[in-house]
Scaffold this active site. Structure first.
Site, PDB file in Angstrom:
ATOM      1  CE  LYS A   7      -3.558  -2.757   1.066  1.00 37.50           C
ATOM      2  NZ  LYS A   7      -4.685  -3.019   0.187  1.00 37.50           N
TER       3      LYS A   7
ATOM      4  CG  ASP B 158      -4.555  -3.597  -3.943  1.00 32.63           C
ATOM      5  OD1 ASP B 158      -5.655  -3.613  -4.517  1.00 32.63           O
ATOM      6  OD2 ASP B 158      -4.421  -3.591  -2.710  1.00 32.63           O
TER       7      ASP B 158
ATOM      8  CG  HIS C   7      -7.584 -10.341  -5.320  1.00 33.82           C
ATOM      9  ND1 HIS C   7      -8.824  -9.794  -5.501  1.00 33.82           N
ATOM     10  CD2 HIS C   7      -7.128  -9.874  -4.133  1.00 33.82           C
ATOM     11  CE1 HIS C   7      -9.110  -9.021  -4.452  1.00 33.82           C
ATOM     12  NE2 HIS C   7      -8.109  -9.052  -3.615  1.00 33.82           N
ATOM     13  NE  ARG C   8     -12.722 -13.450  -1.294  1.00 35.93           N
ATOM     14  CZ  ARG C   8     -13.523 -13.860  -0.317  1.00 35.93           C
ATOM     15  NH1 ARG C   8     -14.350 -14.861  -0.521  1.00 35.93           N
ATOM     16  NH2 ARG C   8     -13.500 -13.282   0.870  1.00 35.93           N
TER      17      ARG C   8
ATOM     18  CB  SER D   6      -5.971 -11.022   2.632  1.00 34.64           C
ATOM     19  OG  SER D   6      -5.606  -9.714   2.309  1.00 34.64           O
TER      20      SER D   6
END
EC number: 4.1.1.39
Length: 466
Positions: free
Chosen positions: A166, A194, A285-286, A370
């Site tokens: 981040k 990300d 990643h969903r 997460s």
């Protein structure tokens, strides 16, 4: 043509077959059906079976040219949902031949296609699917699976640690790489792009890949551990996605990443095949899952998306954190976590598992916890997810008052303390806070992290040991 009678007839005459014995090769689906007022459940269930297989709204002459009995979906059982008015679980069996081999895309186009807009239903949700070995064997599945990943990374007997870099958008490639290096040097196993970091004007993908690779190799040299960074290969076209994966392979990095729902199952399956052929791990990643799975009465439960991912291919997938959630939700999360990791999962309605699922030898997927977690959650996470998981602390690493590397140190010390305590037979559920407090005595980094996030008011019961 003898016997053809034009006109609209009730679905249930053809598609509701309560006496049907399901075959081992059938794909079975459990739908939560909310019919429109006045539509009987048998008709609604039959309509779902028809519209998601061979049926259309009227009798057609060409029905006579094929064997409907061989190809039609069948609603074979209906039960009312306890505590809900006018809501039913309808079980539908689909013959194997309705689906193209090795295509999640085709499977979903049929089972969750047009039928979801069907007028006779107020709402429709796919709760679970039973994938028979006859179908799952037509898929490659995860590129590597849990055991191969551990062997590649040489990390055993504990969960793996990650961190999403981040601020997710706005860093230059060089600064982004530096943030990765700090985290990896401090003791994390992975850092992560990300999900929405693709290739934007402030940081093009190639520059990011280069600086992150540099960060990985520098951290590896200093720590003597294998490190990785999930390089997000998601792109606007499949060709561009593959180009990014190829470049990652050329850099020699261990893992790439994909947003499988926004990227699509076709792209995901291609990438998974490339990853197995070229020794890359694949992190999934969903993003967009909640659009599909969040409504209780319409859409599709995440356990179905998780099963679909295991078929399409991925080595890690985000699966929620459980921590701080309700007890029932924990059971349901652990239900689909088991569906991701294990070979054989028994039907268990209390965990939301409607069918016994036998994956035979399809590799497993590691669940990733997460989102909003920090050092005080570590005992709970270790207890709930066990060793075969990735625990990802974004803010819980980068939010450390002394910076990224100390944040990483704090997480690694907390994890090692929890694993050691567990191995010594201590009860993480009851002594969690105490274990973290003890460990912080000999780790100033952990002590500082404990101070920032204070003890959370979160008592969790030990899981029922079966």
């Amino acid at each position: 043509f003898v016997g053809f009678k034009a006109g609209v007839k009730e679905y249930k005459l053809t598609y509701y077959t309560p006496d049907y014995e399901t075959k081992d090769t059938d794909i079975l689906a459990a739908f939560r059906v909310t019919p429109q007022p006045g539509v009987p459940p048998e008709e609604a269930g039959a309509a779902v079976a028809a519209e998601s297989s061979t049926g259309t709204w009227t009798a057609v002459w060409t029905d006579g040219l094929t064997s409907l009995d061989r190809y039609k979906g069948r609603c074979y059982h209906i039960e009312p949902v306890a505590g809900e008015e006018n809501q039913y679980i309808c079980y539908v069996a689909y013959p194997l031949d309705l689906f193209e081999e090795g295509s999640v895309t085709n499977m979903f186009t049929s089972i969750v296609g047009n039928v979801f807009g069907f007028k006779a239903l107020r709402a429709l949700r796919l709760e679970d699917l039973r994938i028979p070995p006859a179908y799952s064997k037509t898929f490659q599945g995860p590129p590597h699976g849990i055991q191969v990943e551990r062997d590649k990374l040489n990390k055993y007997g504990r969960p793996l640690l990650g961190c999403t870099i981040k601020p997710k958008l706005g860093l230059s490639a060089k600064n982004y790489g530096r943030a990765c290096y700090e985290c990896l040097r401090g003791g994390l196993d992975f850092t992560k792009d990300d999900e929405n970091v693709n290739s934007q004007p402030f940081m093009r993908w190639r520059d990011r890949f280069l600086f992150c690779a540099e960060a990985i190799y520098k951290a590896q040299a200093e720590t003597g551990e294998i490190k990785g960074h999930y390089l997000n290969a998601t792109a606007g076209t499949c060709e561009e996605m593959m180009k990014r994966a190829v470049f990652a392979r050329e850099l020699g990095v261990p893992i790439v990443m994909h947003d499988y729902l926004t990227g699509g199952f076709t792209a995901n399956t291609s990438l998974a095949h490339y990853c197995r052929d070229n020794g890359l791990l694949l992190h999934i990643h969903r993003a967009m899952h909640a659009v599909i799975d969040r409504q209780k009465n319409h859409g599709m439960h995440f356990r179905v998306l998780a099963k679909a991912l295991r078929l399409s291919g991925g080595d890690h997938i985000h699966a929620g954190t459980v921590v701080g959630k309700l007890e029932g939700e924990r059971d349901i999360t652990l239900g689909f976590v088991d569906l991701l990791r294990d070979d054989f999962i028994e039907k268990d309605r209390s965990r939301g598992i409607y069918f016994t699922q036998d994956w035979v030898s399809l590799p497993g997927v590691i669940p990733v916890a997460s989102g909003g977690i920090h050092v005080w959650h570590m005992p709970a996470l270790t207890e709930i997810f066990g060793d075969d998981s990735v625990l990802q602390f974004g803010g819980g690493t980068l939010g450390h008052p002394w910076g990224n590397a100390p944040g990483a140190v704090a997480n690694r010390v907390a994890l090692e303390a929890c694993v050691q305590a567990r191995n010594e037979g201590r009860d993480l559920a009851r002594e969690g806070n105490e274990i973290i407090r003890e460990a912080s005595k000999w780790s100033p980094e952990l002590a500082a992290a404990c101070e920032v996030w204070k003890e959370i008011k979160f008592e969790f019961e030990a899981m029922d040991t079966l």
